[in-house]
Enzyme design. Structure first.
Site, PDB file in Angstrom:
ATOM      1  N   ASN A 176       0.837  -1.185   0.000  1.00  0.00           N
ATOM      2  CA  ASN A 176       0.000   0.000   0.000  1.00  0.00           C
ATOM      3  C   ASN A 176       0.885   1.253   0.000  1.00  0.00           C
ATOM      4  OD1 ASN A 176      -2.368   1.498   0.143  1.00  0.00           O
ATOM      5  ND2 ASN A 176      -2.455   1.441   2.358  1.00  0.00           N
ATOM      6  N   ASN A 178       1.454   3.594   1.971  1.00  0.00           N
ATOM      7  CA  ASN A 178       2.162   4.022   3.186  1.00  0.00           C
ATOM      8  C   ASN A 178       3.222   3.031   3.653  1.00  0.00           C
ATOM      9  OD1 ASN A 178       0.574   1.941   4.130  1.00  0.00           O
ATOM     10  ND2 ASN A 178      -0.316   3.080   5.832  1.00  0.00           N
ATOM     11  N   LYS A 179       3.432   1.957   2.912  1.00  0.00           N
ATOM     12  CA  LYS A 179       4.393   0.941   3.348  1.00  0.00           C
ATOM     13  C   LYS A 179       5.820   1.305   2.923  1.00  0.00           C
ATOM     14  CE  LYS A 179       1.291  -1.536   5.403  1.00  0.00           C
ATOM     15  NZ  LYS A 179       0.131  -0.671   5.210  1.00  0.00           N
ATOM     16  N   ILE A 180       6.770   0.498   3.387  1.00  0.00           N
ATOM     17  CA  ILE A 180       8.173   0.871   3.198  1.00  0.00           C
ATOM     18  C   ILE A 180       8.560   0.837   1.712  1.00  0.00           C
ATOM     19  CG2 ILE A 180       9.192  -1.435   3.515  1.00  0.00           C
ATOM     20  CD1 ILE A 180      11.226   0.121   5.435  1.00  0.00           C
ATOM     21  N   ILE A 181       7.961  -0.056   0.946  1.00  0.00           N
ATOM     22  CA  ILE A 181       7.956   0.054  -0.518  1.00  0.00           C
ATOM     23  C   ILE A 181       6.517  -0.092  -0.968  1.00  0.00           C
ATOM     24  CG2 ILE A 181      10.312  -0.794  -0.844  1.00  0.00           C
ATOM     25  CD1 ILE A 181       9.037  -3.454  -1.830  1.00  0.00           C
TER      26      ILE A 181
END
Length: 371
Positions: A176, A178-181
């Site tokens: 998603n 907002n995730k780290i990738i």
């Protein structure tokens, strides 16, 4: 987004691989397999879809019990309801804030006496850190109950040398925004169980039977990730380690600036290496007049977004009727975390200048509200 993402999107358009399935989809799955050491992977439209299909692959049926972390985002628990199963919510442990082995053991004993053992345990790896999966897995193995790891927030973290998401029978990642990738929207299930992954792949493409015409013997879903989004994922995987380093540096700067303030404590890094996806802290409310709620509002005056920690699922209107098992008889850790915790801005591209502004404001807020 970097330069390579646009190049690979253009490549997908030039090859006319726009719909789900295509060379970038396989490359993305292989990149995650190589990075994590998982036996196999299936890329899907979201981490939520991944949890849903992992529950189905675990044989969950209507009325079955599923133990799940209470201290999490609602997307972890909702797929249990998709299956018409019954969530039993498990408290956190006080240091890493993930599922409490003590609470899990209590829940197993309680439901064993009822003759209603769970069909799966859904363990959430929060804020970039794996749960104490060695202890949790030992408990689950004793009862022969599989673990599904919700590793949506912890791609790149490790637990005793193993990649987050590869310790349970199934691991689920999220991509998603907002995730780290990110792939904009997307997720992935990983597992060493090749036959189960084949079923998940089959269900994710509307469960089409191998025939010369459209034939369907089971209910399926439109859950397969598109090749275009997978192209973004291929590029993002190449910078994952850089993103982890950036997040850990963000945490380090916060810690060095704030950890000596009386009444402030940060999540401890235990059981392995955390990506520090979000930097989170707790306030000892006996030390301050301000609460996390008022600190968040004070930051808003400077156009800085901070957030409270997760409101536990057992406190959500949707799940108030569910059983909740505490860490100890007189102690609910995740309720304490919600009342005392704050998430600070933690983006991989957060500038040192902006972070210094955040630190300065927070120091002023806390100094002004000292009891």
């Amino acid at each position: 987004m970097g330069v390579q993402e646009q190049q690979l999107i253009n490549e997908a358009f030039e090859l006319n691989w726009i719909a789900p399935v295509g060379p970038h989809l396989q490359k993305f799955e292989q990149a995650v397999i190589k990075y994590t050491g998982a036996g196999g992977a299936v890329a899907l439209t979201s981490g939520t879809a991944g949890i849903h299909l992992a529950l189905r692959a675990s044989g969950i049926k209507e009325g079955d019990i599923v133990f799940c972390s209470s201290f999490t985002f609602v997307a972890s628990v909702n797929p249990i309801l998709y299956m018409a199963a019954v969530p039993v919510l498990i408290d956190s442990e006080p240091e890493g804030w993930n599922m409490s082995p003590e609470a899990l053991r209590t829940a197993f004993r309680k439901y064993e006496k009822k003759g209603m053992l769970p069909k799966a345990v859904l363990v959430v790896n929060l804020y970039g850190q794996s749960a104490d999966l060695k202890k949790l897995k030992a408990i689950c193995d004793h009862y022969e109950v599989p673990i599904i790891e919700d590793a949506a927030e912890s791609l790149g973290a490790t637990h005793e040398g193993m990649s987050s998401g590869t310790i349970g029978k199934y691991g689920v990642f999220s991509f998603n925004g907002n995730k780290i990738i990110t792939t904009s929207n997307g997720g992935m299930v990983v597992s060493d169980d090749a036959s189960s992954l084949e079923k998940i792949r089959y269900w994710s493409t509307q469960a089409k039977d191998p025939a010369d015409y459209y034939q369907h013997s089971e209910v399926g879903y439109n859950y397969r990730l598109s090749n275009v989004l997978a192209a973004i994922g291929c590029a993002q995987m190449s910078v994952l380690d850089q993103r982890i380093e950036a997040r850990r540096n963000v945490f380090r700067r916060y810690y060095e600036a704030l950890h000596e303030i009386k009444g402030i404590s940060f999540t401890k890094e235990i059981h392995g290496c955390s990506t520090r996806w979000l930097t989170t802290l707790k306030m000892n409310l006996s030390c301050f007049r301000d609460t996390p709620e008022t600190i968040v509002k004070r930051f808003e005056q400077y156009n800085i977004e901070t957030r409270r920690l997760w409101k536990p699922m057992h406190a959500q209107p949707l799940y108030t009727g569910c059983d909740y098992v505490k860490h100890a008889d007189n102690q609910s850790i995740c309720d304490e975390l919600f009342e005392t915790g704050i998430c600070l801005p933690s983006s991989s591209n957060l500038s040192v200048e902006d972070q210094n502004k955040i630190i300065k404001h927070l120091k002023n807020f806390l100094a002004e509200s000292k009891v």
